[in-house]
Scaffold this motif. Structure first.
Motif, PDB file in Angstrom:
ATOM      1  N   ARG A 147       0.830  -1.211   0.000  1.00  8.10           N
ATOM      2  CA  ARG A 147       0.000   0.000   0.000  1.00  8.10           C
ATOM      3  C   ARG A 147       0.861   1.257   0.000  1.00  8.10           C
ATOM      4  NH1 ARG A 147      -4.149  -1.948   4.651  1.00  8.10           N
ATOM      5  NH2 ARG A 147      -5.150  -3.578   3.435  1.00  8.10           N
ATOM      6  N   ALA A 148       1.920   1.236   0.807  1.00  8.70           N
ATOM      7  CA  ALA A 148       2.816   2.393   0.881  1.00  8.70           C
ATOM      8  C   ALA A 148       3.499   2.641  -0.469  1.00  8.70           C
ATOM      9  CB  ALA A 148       3.851   2.199   1.977  1.00  8.70           C
ATOM     10  N   ALA A 149       3.874   1.573  -1.152  1.00  8.91           N
ATOM     11  CA  ALA A 149       4.518   1.714  -2.469  1.00  8.91           C
ATOM     12  C   ALA A 149       3.555   2.358  -3.466  1.00  8.91           C
ATOM     13  CB  ALA A 149       4.989   0.354  -2.969  1.00  8.91           C
ATOM     14  N   ILE A 150       2.299   1.973  -3.414  1.00 13.34           N
ATOM     15  CA  ILE A 150       1.289   2.565  -4.303  1.00 13.34           C
ATOM     16  C   ILE A 150       1.074   4.029  -3.930  1.00 13.34           C
ATOM     17  CG2 ILE A 150      -1.158   2.530  -4.958  1.00 13.34           C
ATOM     18  CD1 ILE A 150      -0.959  -0.598  -4.550  1.00 13.34           C
ATOM     19  N   GLN A 151       0.904   4.291  -2.636  1.00 12.31           N
ATOM     20  CA  GLN A 151       0.691   5.670  -2.164  1.00 12.31           C
ATOM     21  C   GLN A 151       1.821   6.591  -2.612  1.00 12.31           C
ATOM     22  OE1 GLN A 151      -1.534   7.318   0.063  1.00 12.31           O
ATOM     23  NE2 GLN A 151      -2.697   5.679   1.036  1.00 12.31           N
ATOM     24  N   ALA A 152       3.060   6.086  -2.591  1.00 10.67           N
ATOM     25  CA  ALA A 152       4.225   6.897  -2.953  1.00 10.67           C
ATOM     26  C   ALA A 152       4.214   7.300  -4.429  1.00 10.67           C
ATOM     27  CB  ALA A 152       5.509   6.140  -2.630  1.00 10.67           C
ATOM     28  N   GLN A 153       3.480   6.572  -5.249  1.00 15.32           N
ATOM     29  CA  GLN A 153       3.423   6.862  -6.684  1.00 15.32           C
ATOM     30  C   GLN A 153       2.261   7.775  -7.086  1.00 15.32           C
ATOM     31  OE1 GLN A 153       3.387   3.313  -9.056  1.00 15.32           O
ATOM     32  NE2 GLN A 153       5.158   2.448  -8.021  1.00 15.32           N
ATOM     33  N   LEU A 154       1.306   7.965  -6.209  1.00 11.21           N
ATOM     34  CA  LEU A 154       0.065   8.627  -6.619  1.00 11.21           C
ATOM     35  C   LEU A 154       0.230  10.072  -7.066  1.00 11.21           C
ATOM     36  CD1 LEU A 154      -2.539   7.114  -4.143  1.00 11.21           C
ATOM     37  CD2 LEU A 154      -1.985   6.417  -6.482  1.00 11.21           C
ATOM     38  N   SER A 155       1.099  10.845  -6.441  1.00 10.34           N
ATOM     39  CA  SER A 155       1.228  12.244  -6.858  1.00 10.34           C
ATOM     40  C   SER A 155       1.755  12.344  -8.290  1.00 10.34           C
ATOM     41  CB  SER A 155       2.124  13.028  -5.896  1.00 10.34           C
ATOM     42  OG  SER A 155       3.437  12.530  -5.916  1.00 10.34           O
ATOM     43  N   ARG A 156       2.668  11.467  -8.664  1.00  9.25           N
ATOM     44  CA  ARG A 156       3.171  11.489 -10.044  1.00  9.25           C
ATOM     45  C   ARG A 156       2.149  10.918 -11.017  1.00  9.25           C
ATOM     46  NH1 ARG A 156       9.625  10.238  -9.642  1.00  9.25           N
ATOM     47  NH2 ARG A 156      10.122  12.157  -8.562  1.00  9.25           N
ATOM     48  N   ARG A 157       1.416   9.924 -10.594  1.00 11.27           N
ATOM     49  CA  ARG A 157       0.360   9.390 -11.463  1.00 11.27           C
ATOM     50  C   ARG A 157      -0.685  10.448 -11.769  1.00 11.27           C
ATOM     51  NH1 ARG A 157      -1.369   3.414  -9.290  1.00 11.27           N
ATOM     52  NH2 ARG A 157       0.678   2.426  -9.342  1.00 11.27           N
ATOM     53  N   LYS A 158      -0.919  11.339 -10.821  1.00  6.86           N
ATOM     54  CA  LYS A 158      -1.921  12.386 -11.045  1.00  6.86           C
ATOM     55  C   LYS A 158      -1.486  13.352 -12.144  1.00  6.86           C
ATOM     56  CE  LYS A 158      -4.325  11.765  -6.779  1.00  6.86           C
ATOM     57  NZ  LYS A 158      -4.895  12.305  -5.568  1.00  6.86           N
ATOM     58  N   VAL A 159      -0.190  13.480 -12.373  1.00  5.48           N
ATOM     59  CA  VAL A 159       0.287  14.248 -13.525  1.00  5.48           C
ATOM     60  C   VAL A 159      -0.210  13.568 -14.800  1.00  5.48           C
ATOM     61  CG1 VAL A 159       2.342  14.986 -14.818  1.00  5.48           C
ATOM     62  CG2 VAL A 159       2.307  15.155 -12.309  1.00  5.48           C
ATOM     63  N   TRP A 160      -0.088  12.239 -14.854  1.00 12.72           N
ATOM     64  CA  TRP A 160      -0.586  11.490 -16.010  1.00 12.72           C
ATOM     65  C   TRP A 160      -2.088  11.701 -16.182  1.00 12.72           C
ATOM     66  CZ3 TRP A 160       1.974   6.278 -14.331  1.00 12.72           C
ATOM     67  CH2 TRP A 160       3.337   6.274 -14.689  1.00 12.72           C
ATOM     68  N   LEU A 161      -2.819  11.651 -15.071  1.00 16.57           N
ATOM     69  CA  LEU A 161      -4.268  11.826 -15.143  1.00 16.57           C
ATOM     70  C   LEU A 161      -4.632  13.212 -15.662  1.00 16.57           C
ATOM     71  CD1 LEU A 161      -5.313  10.037 -11.856  1.00 16.57           C
ATOM     72  CD2 LEU A 161      -5.856   9.305 -14.178  1.00 16.57           C
ATOM     73  N   GLN A 162      -3.906  14.239 -15.224  1.00 17.27           N
ATOM     74  CA  GLN A 162      -4.165  15.586 -15.741  1.00 17.27           C
ATOM     75  C   GLN A 162      -3.868  15.659 -17.230  1.00 17.27           C
ATOM     76  OE1 GLN A 162      -1.983  18.327 -13.285  1.00 17.27           O
ATOM     77  NE2 GLN A 162      -3.455  18.165 -11.608  1.00 17.27           N
ATOM     78  N   MET A 163      -2.799  14.983 -17.662  1.00 20.39           N
ATOM     79  CA  MET A 163      -2.492  14.944 -19.092  1.00 20.39           C
ATOM     80  C   MET A 163      -3.626  14.275 -19.861  1.00 20.39           C
ATOM     81  SD  MET A 163       1.568  14.078 -19.108  1.00 20.39           S
ATOM     82  CE  MET A 163       1.738  14.196 -20.896  1.00 20.39           C
ATOM     83  N   ALA A 164      -4.147  13.183 -19.313  1.00 13.02           N
ATOM     84  CA  ALA A 164      -5.245  12.473 -19.968  1.00 13.02           C
ATOM     85  C   ALA A 164      -6.468  13.376 -20.086  1.00 13.02           C
ATOM     86  CB  ALA A 164      -5.587  11.198 -19.204  1.00 13.02           C
ATOM     87  N   MET A 165      -6.817  14.053 -19.005  1.00  9.84           N
ATOM     88  CA  MET A 165      -7.991  14.933 -19.034  1.00  9.84           C
ATOM     89  C   MET A 165      -7.806  16.074 -20.030  1.00  9.84           C
ATOM     90  SD  MET A 165      -9.422  15.129 -15.149  1.00  9.84           S
ATOM     91  CE  MET A 165      -7.932  14.898 -14.183  1.00  9.84           C
ATOM     92  N   GLN A 166      -6.626  16.682 -20.047  1.00  7.38           N
ATOM     93  CA  GLN A 166      -6.398  17.839 -20.919  1.00  7.38           C
ATOM     94  C   GLN A 166      -6.307  17.450 -22.393  1.00  7.38           C
ATOM     95  OE1 GLN A 166      -4.854  21.252 -19.963  1.00  7.38           O
ATOM     96  NE2 GLN A 166      -5.350  21.080 -17.808  1.00  7.38           N
ATOM     97  N   THR A 167      -5.907  16.229 -22.693  1.00  6.76           N
ATOM     98  CA  THR A 167      -5.791  15.805 -24.089  1.00  6.76           C
ATOM     99  C   THR A 167      -7.067  15.137 -24.593  1.00  6.76           C
ATOM    100  OG1 THR A 167      -4.862  13.652 -23.460  1.00  6.76           O
ATOM    101  CG2 THR A 167      -3.296  15.439 -23.928  1.00  6.76           C
TER     102      THR A 167
END
Length: 134
Positions: free
Chosen positions: A40-60
Protein backbone atom coordinates in the motif's frame (compact mmCIF):
# COMPACT_ATOMS: atom_id res chain seq x y z
CA UNK A 1 -2.95 -0.25 8.41
CA UNK A 2 -2.57 2.36 5.66
CA UNK A 3 -5.88 3.99 4.79
CA UNK A 4 -7.28 3.96 1.30
CA UNK A 5 -6.48 7.01 -0.87
CA UNK A 6 -10.02 6.85 -2.28
CA UNK A 7 -11.54 10.29 -2.90
CA UNK A 8 -15.07 9.01 -3.50
CA UNK A 9 -14.88 9.68 -7.24
CA UNK A 10 -14.16 6.14 -8.39
CA UNK A 11 -14.12 5.95 -12.15
CA UNK A 12 -13.01 2.30 -12.16
CA UNK A 13 -16.61 1.51 -11.22
CA UNK A 14 -17.65 2.80 -14.65
CA UNK A 15 -15.01 0.90 -16.57
CA UNK A 16 -11.85 3.01 -16.41
CA UNK A 17 -8.60 1.09 -16.01
CA UNK A 18 -7.16 3.88 -13.85
CA UNK A 19 -9.28 5.81 -11.35
CA UNK A 20 -9.52 9.53 -12.10
CA UNK A 21 -10.20 10.17 -8.41
CA UNK A 22 -7.24 8.52 -6.69
CA UNK A 23 -4.90 7.39 -9.47
CA UNK A 24 -4.92 3.69 -8.63
CA UNK A 25 -5.38 0.96 -11.21
CA UNK A 26 -8.49 -1.21 -11.21
CA UNK A 27 -6.45 -4.08 -9.73
CA UNK A 28 -5.05 -1.85 -6.97
CA UNK A 29 -8.52 -0.59 -6.05
CA UNK A 30 -9.98 -4.10 -6.13
CA UNK A 31 -7.21 -5.69 -4.09
CA UNK A 32 -6.52 -2.85 -1.62
CA UNK A 33 -7.74 -4.77 1.44
CA UNK A 34 -5.64 -7.82 0.50
CA UNK A 35 -2.41 -5.82 0.17
CA UNK A 36 0.04 -5.53 3.04
CA UNK A 37 1.20 -2.14 4.35
CA UNK A 38 4.43 -2.20 2.33
CA UNK A 39 2.49 -2.75 -0.91
CA UNK A 40 0.00 0.00 0.00
CA UNK A 41 2.82 2.39 0.88
CA UNK A 42 4.52 1.71 -2.47
CA UNK A 43 1.29 2.57 -4.30
CA UNK A 44 0.69 5.67 -2.16
CA UNK A 45 4.22 6.90 -2.95
CA UNK A 46 3.42 6.86 -6.68
CA UNK A 47 0.06 8.63 -6.62
CA UNK A 48 1.23 12.24 -6.86
CA UNK A 49 3.17 11.49 -10.04
CA UNK A 50 0.36 9.39 -11.46
CA UNK A 51 -1.92 12.39 -11.05
CA UNK A 52 0.29 14.25 -13.53
CA UNK A 53 -0.59 11.49 -16.01
CA UNK A 54 -4.27 11.83 -15.14
CA UNK A 55 -4.16 15.59 -15.74
CA UNK A 56 -2.49 14.94 -19.09
CA UNK A 57 -5.25 12.47 -19.97
CA UNK A 58 -7.99 14.93 -19.03
CA UNK A 59 -6.40 17.84 -20.92
CA UNK A 60 -5.79 15.80 -24.09
CA UNK A 61 -9.23 14.21 -24.08
CA UNK A 62 -7.66 10.78 -23.63
CA UNK A 63 -7.73 8.18 -20.89
CA UNK A 64 -5.15 6.11 -19.12
CA UNK A 65 -5.49 2.53 -20.25
CA UNK A 66 -2.89 0.98 -18.01
CA UNK A 67 -0.20 1.66 -15.47
CA UNK A 68 2.90 -0.50 -15.32
CA UNK A 69 4.40 0.12 -11.87
CA UNK A 70 7.71 -1.70 -12.44
CA UNK A 71 8.93 0.40 -15.40
CA UNK A 72 6.81 3.32 -14.11
CA UNK A 73 4.95 3.90 -17.34
CA UNK A 74 1.38 4.46 -18.38
CA UNK A 75 -0.44 4.08 -21.68
CA UNK A 76 -2.44 7.11 -22.74
CA UNK A 77 -5.19 6.28 -25.22
CA UNK A 78 -6.13 9.21 -27.43
CA UNK A 79 -8.08 7.22 -30.04
CA UNK A 80 -8.39 3.44 -30.45
CA UNK A 81 -5.37 3.49 -32.77
CA UNK A 82 -3.38 6.34 -31.20
CA UNK A 83 -1.55 5.25 -28.04
CA UNK A 84 1.23 7.14 -26.25
CA UNK A 85 3.50 5.72 -23.57
CA UNK A 86 4.05 8.17 -20.71
CA UNK A 87 7.18 7.82 -18.62
CA UNK A 88 7.59 8.64 -14.95
CA UNK A 89 7.04 12.38 -14.33
CA UNK A 90 10.28 13.98 -13.16
CA UNK A 91 11.80 17.23 -11.99
CA UNK A 92 14.88 18.79 -13.52
CA UNK A 93 16.11 22.04 -12.05
CA UNK A 94 12.75 22.51 -10.35
CA UNK A 95 10.70 22.06 -13.52
CA UNK A 96 8.36 19.22 -14.40
CA UNK A 97 8.82 16.94 -17.40
CA UNK A 98 7.14 13.79 -18.65
CA UNK A 99 9.01 11.43 -20.98
CA UNK A 100 6.81 10.18 -23.77
CA UNK A 101 7.14 7.59 -26.47
CA UNK A 102 4.95 8.28 -29.48
CA UNK A 103 2.91 5.75 -31.43
CA UNK A 104 5.67 5.54 -34.04
CA UNK A 105 8.54 5.01 -31.58
CA UNK A 106 9.94 8.52 -31.15
CA UNK A 107 10.93 9.62 -27.62
CA UNK A 108 10.51 13.12 -26.20
CA UNK A 109 10.83 14.90 -22.89
CA UNK A 110 7.68 17.00 -22.60
CA UNK A 111 8.07 20.15 -20.46
CA UNK A 112 4.74 20.04 -18.59
CA UNK A 113 5.70 23.09 -16.52
CA UNK A 114 5.16 25.27 -19.60
CA UNK A 115 1.80 26.85 -20.29
CA UNK A 116 1.95 25.61 -23.87
CA UNK A 117 2.74 21.97 -23.01
CA UNK A 118 -0.50 20.76 -24.61
CA UNK A 119 0.45 22.38 -27.92
CA UNK A 120 3.93 20.83 -27.64
CA UNK A 121 2.35 17.45 -26.89
CA UNK A 122 0.40 17.49 -30.17
CA UNK A 123 3.48 18.72 -32.03
CA UNK A 124 5.44 15.73 -30.72
CA UNK A 125 2.73 13.33 -31.82
CA UNK A 126 2.49 14.67 -35.32
CA UNK A 127 6.18 15.08 -36.07
CA UNK A 128 6.46 18.84 -35.64
CA UNK A 129 9.47 20.46 -34.00
CA UNK A 130 9.88 18.94 -30.53
CA UNK A 131 12.83 18.42 -28.18
CA UNK A 132 14.12 14.81 -28.32
CA UNK A 133 14.56 12.86 -25.10
CA UNK A 134 18.20 12.88 -24.01
Amino acid sequence: MIATPCTGVCSTAVGDDVCFGCGRSFAEVSNWLALDDAQRAAIQAQLSRRKVWLQMAMQTGGRLQSIRPAPRQATLVLTPSLLVTLGWPQQRQGRGYVPLLTHDGRSYLLPVYRDDWLHLFWDCLFDADCTPLN
